[in-house]
Design a protein around this motif. Structure first.
Motif, PDB file in Angstrom:
ATOM      1  N   GLU A 189      44.090  48.400  37.383  1.00 20.37           N
ATOM      2  CA  GLU A 189      44.516  47.137  37.993  1.00 20.37           C
ATOM      3  C   GLU A 189      45.096  46.164  36.963  1.00 20.37           C
ATOM      4  N   VAL A 282      47.082  40.336  44.000  1.00 16.98           N
ATOM      5  CA  VAL A 282      45.836  39.663  44.376  1.00 16.98           C
ATOM      6  C   VAL A 282      45.981  39.042  45.757  1.00 16.98           C
ATOM      7  N   LYS A 286      43.873  41.979  47.379  1.00 17.76           N
ATOM      8  CA  LYS A 286      42.494  41.797  46.923  1.00 17.76           C
ATOM      9  C   LYS A 286      41.787  40.639  47.601  1.00 17.76           C
ATOM     10  N   GLU A 291      41.951  46.137  49.779  1.00 17.98           N
ATOM     11  CA  GLU A 291      42.176  47.175  48.771  1.00 17.98           C
ATOM     12  C   GLU A 291      41.041  48.199  48.763  1.00 17.98           C
ATOM     13  N   GLU A 292      39.827  47.704  48.797  1.00 17.51           N
ATOM     14  CA  GLU A 292      38.664  48.599  48.667  1.00 17.51           C
ATOM     15  C   GLU A 292      37.837  48.504  49.942  1.00 17.51           C
ATOM     16  N   ASP A 298      36.451  44.846  45.672  1.00 14.22           N
ATOM     17  CA  ASP A 298      37.722  44.132  45.514  1.00 14.22           C
ATOM     18  C   ASP A 298      37.714  43.102  44.394  1.00 14.22           C
ATOM     19  N   ASP A 301      38.838  44.417  41.078  1.00 14.48           N
ATOM     20  CA  ASP A 301      40.294  44.549  41.036  1.00 14.48           C
ATOM     21  C   ASP A 301      40.948  43.178  40.875  1.00 14.48           C
ATOM     22  N   PHE A 302      40.411  42.228  41.611  1.00 14.22           N
ATOM     23  CA  PHE A 302      40.905  40.858  41.596  1.00 14.22           C
ATOM     24  C   PHE A 302      40.892  40.346  40.144  1.00 14.22           C
ATOM     25  N   ASN A 305      43.453  42.199  37.923  1.00 15.62           N
ATOM     26  CA  ASN A 305      44.825  41.728  38.121  1.00 15.62           C
ATOM     27  C   ASN A 305      45.034  40.392  37.402  1.00 15.62           C
ATOM     28  N   TYR A 354      32.565  42.399  48.088  1.00 18.66           N
ATOM     29  CA  TYR A 354      33.496  41.523  48.812  1.00 18.66           C
ATOM     30  C   TYR A 354      32.962  41.121  50.179  1.00 18.66           C
TER      31      TYR A 354
END
Lengths: 385, 329
Positions: A189, A282, A286, A291-292, A298, A301-302, A305, A354
């Motif tokens: 990411e 994002v 995200k 995404e997940e 997420d 990943d957020f 990014n 999340y």
């Protein structure tokens, strides 16, 4: 009794045509920093051969039959101060460029071939003289080098952690695989915009189930994600053999990516666009939790990014600081504000799931992303100006 | 109502004080405002989800009238998709269009129920050479190359179902297929793209709508004209991807509308393009073009399809006839 039919109702209301047309404001001929350029197949006419220093606007119109380009070059006729490309016949485009006092060469390049049709152009001293920094090129070189290093390093870590991850997964060590999944993905990411630039690898590696087209085989991270966090009903777990297939496939693609990444070089606008692009990732995936959808990781990943966007920006910061200090300050503040919200969701082993975020928290994050993404969208234009 | 008359026999204020009026009244004092009403039949009118004949007309179901396939980037909300029947009301005044739908829905209670509805505004495509091209919510002129009513041979070739097109559905000859797709635009992200990038995504200039290969709005795009990095109209530009030259000459009569349904839960604009197109055969027109667009069009980054439906629109009716008479007779 007949079941009532369900009706779709479509309402549509064309608006009446607007009463008047907006008339484009006439050229502000009083503005000596605006120069009209008419490019033809064999000519390049400038409304003035000189302008006072400061922010200059070249209004380039193509009156020829081929696509043209316009360049403002340094005195040596080689260094590009500013350029505007791809102006089709009968179309106009603007070049806005910051030019200190000095001698320049203006060039139209109809057909985009050769040296173009050149003429000397002079910028005279004025009270709006842009400040020149001898360090400019050095700053650029440094930004490029550090970004290259960053991407290569992330890619190395991605390969190492993916290898570890697929090993755990194929061995059936699911708890450990689940724990490593978001940590490995962080490295993907952080360099997602670079990874995505390989159009053949991205769909094989990072496709979500909803993105698939008919007939496309679903492979990659999210296929394994679903197997590790399966839905409660209606899901058949992958067999050991299938697991081995998806694991090898993912690792193979990541290694291919790594091989390509090691050879990449960048330009400042690519870095700036990458920074903006990561924030778009994002905003579109995200912050919405799309995404997940199985692991709900997420926020990892957020954060990743945002890390990537920040690293890209920080490399360029000295340039932005010099060209647009106000933008630099805004970006600084907004990166910090977003980070503060993310920090509030950190746990001992990473981030809150999340699906545990309240709507108000998601909303706050979304607002902070917008607040940062808006000024960040100006970054490219500033660093290349 | 298309003649500016009330929906019921009595009128909005002419009836007994102890009865609800048979016209809801919001169109009092308004003209017909060019109101047109178009009806369509969905696949589910012919067969239910298990394929059983619902109303004894399954043998007349048109070949191409099936639920549209899943396309990449479809994130369909079933509550904004499909349907047995469709009613489209178009008018120059939204109040008149809403009045028509509201009163028809009311008359239908007990026989039909509303599944979904969508209010659109500001037609996004010209359908006649007498109109100037309107803009969609990306800020670009949309529908420059649309099939125009004046192009009668193109209309016959691409829009109307002809005699003999479908042996089972002779009733549809002279009618058309209506595809409705709700394209949600990612407005906030789009707005952060540079002007040059926006123009590259579309393949036209934002100001005049001219193709990037030059000229004015109605100049034919030159897809082979070289630019500094590949063709000057990029390979994934919308205008190239959906152009008839790259789609076996296929055209459709687009009659889309902009929509804004307030904001989404994160404060973004819940807005986009409500795509409506009429065509002779969705199997050879809409479906392949949509598949190509979903795969390669640069715009797909900025849209998400949230609603989808296909209907067969029977031909217009003469005096004393009812809609779809040839189907039900």
């Amino acid at each position: 009794m007949r079941k009532p039919a369900l009706v779709a109702l479509l309402l549509a209301t064309p608006l009446l045509a607007a009463c008047t047309e907006n008339v484009k404001a006439a050229d502000d001929s009083g503005d000596s920093r605006t120069v009209s350029v008419t490019s033809t197949d064999d000519g390049c006419e400038l409304s003035s051969a000189q302008a006072p220093s400061g922010t200059l606007t070249f209004d380039v119109t193509n009156d020829g039959s081929k696509v043209t380009e316009f360049y403002l070059l340094g005195e040596d006729g080689q260094r590009i101060v500013g350029e505007v490309e791809n102006i089709g016949p009968q179309l106009s485009r603007q070049l806005v460029v910051s030019a200190p006092e000095g001698d320049y060469v203006a060039a139209c390049k109809p057909g985009m071939e050769g040296d173009g049709i050149r003429a000397d152009f002079t910028v005279t001293g004025s009270d709006q003289e842009p400040s020149v920094s001898a360090g400019d090129q050095q700053q650029v070189d440094q930004a490029l080098e550090s970004y290259e290093d960053y991407v290569q390093d992330q890619s190395d870590q991605l390969v190492a952690k993916t290898r570890q991850f697929v090993e755990l997964y194929t061995n059936g060590e699911d708890d450990a695989a689940r724990a490593l999944y978001p940590e490995a993905r962080v490295h993907w990411e952080r360099i997602e915009t670079v990874a995505e630039s390989f159009g053949d690898l991205d769909p094989k590696t990072d496709a979500r189930e909803a993105d698939l087209e008919p007939g496309q085989k679903w492979t990659g991270w999210h296929r394994i994600e679903k197997d590790l966090w399966p839905p409660a009903t209606g899901y058949t777990p992958l067999s050991t053999k299938q697991r081995a297939f998806y694991a090898d496939d993912l690792l193979g693609n990541i290694e291919t990516l790594d091989g390509r990444v090691q050879k990449l070089t960048y330009t400042v606008d690519q870095i700036a666009n990458g920074s903006r692009g990561l924030l778009e990732e994002v905003a579109s995936g995200k912050v919405t939790g799309e995404e997940e959808i199985w692991s709900h990781t997420d926020l990892w990943d957020f954060q990743a990014n945002v890390d990537g966007a920040r690293v890209g920006y920080e490399g360029l910061e000295p340039i932005v600081e010099h060209k647009d200090p106000e933008l630099a300050q805004t970006l600084e503040e907004r990166f910090a504000a977003l980070q503060k919200l993310l920090d509030a969701q950190k746990t001992d082993d990473g981030f809150v799931s999340y699906d545990r975020l309240s709507h108000a928290e998601v909303r706050q994050l979304a607002n902070a992303v917008n607040a940062l993404a808006e000024p960040l969208s100006e970054l490219t234009a500033v660093v290349v100006s | 109502m298309t003649r500016g008359l009330p929906a019921g026999r009595i009128g909005p204020t002419e009836g007994a004080v102890d009865l609800p009026p048979d016209d809801t009244g919001e169109a009092i004092g308004l003209s017909a405002s060019g109101l047109t009403i178009t009806f369509g039949f969905g696949p589910a009118l012919f067969r239910d989800a298990r394929g059983r004949d619902r109303f004894g007309i399954a043998d007349r179901q048109p070949e191409a009238l099936r639920t549209l396939p899943h396309f990449p980037a479809d994130v369909l909300d079933p509550e904004r998709s499909y349907g047995d029947l469709c009613v489209q009301a178009c008018a120059d005044d939204p109040q008149v269009a809403v009045h028509a739908i509201r009163n028809l829905a009311r008359i239908g209670f007990g026989t039909v129920a509303v599944r979904w509805s969508q209010l659109g505004f500001g037609r996004t495509s010209t359908t006649s050479t007498s109109q100037s091209t309107p803009r969609n919510l990306f800020g670009f002129k949309d529908g420059t190359a649309n099939v125009k009513a004046e192009e009668t041979s193109d209309v016959a070739q691409h829009v109307w179902v002809a005699d003999g097109d479908d042996a089972k559905a002779a009733w549809l000859a002279g009618g058309s297929y209506l595809v409705a797709r709700r394209f949600n635009m990612n407005i906030e992200i789009w707005d952060r793209q540079s002007l040059g990038d926006q123009e590259d995504f579309i393949g036209r200039t934002k100001a005049s709508g001219a193709p990037l290969s030059g000229g004015t709005e109605f100049t034919e795009p030159d897809f082979s004209m070289p630019g500094s990095d590949g063709p000057v109209i990029p390979r994934d530009a919308h205008v190239r991807v959906v152009h008839p030259d790259f789609n076996d000459g296929v055209r459709m009569l687009r009659r889309g509308y902009n929509f804004v349904d307030g904001s989404d839960p994160l404060g973004g604009l819940n807005a986009g393009l409500f795509f409506i197109a009429f065509m002779r055969n969705p199997d050879t027109q809409f479906i392949p073009v949509q598949n190509r667009m979903a795969k390669v069009d640069a715009l797909m980054e900025y849209v998400k399809v949230t609603g989808s439906a296909l209907f067969a629109v029977p031909p217009g009716i003469g005096a004393g006839e009812y809609v779809g008479q040839a189907l039900f007779a």
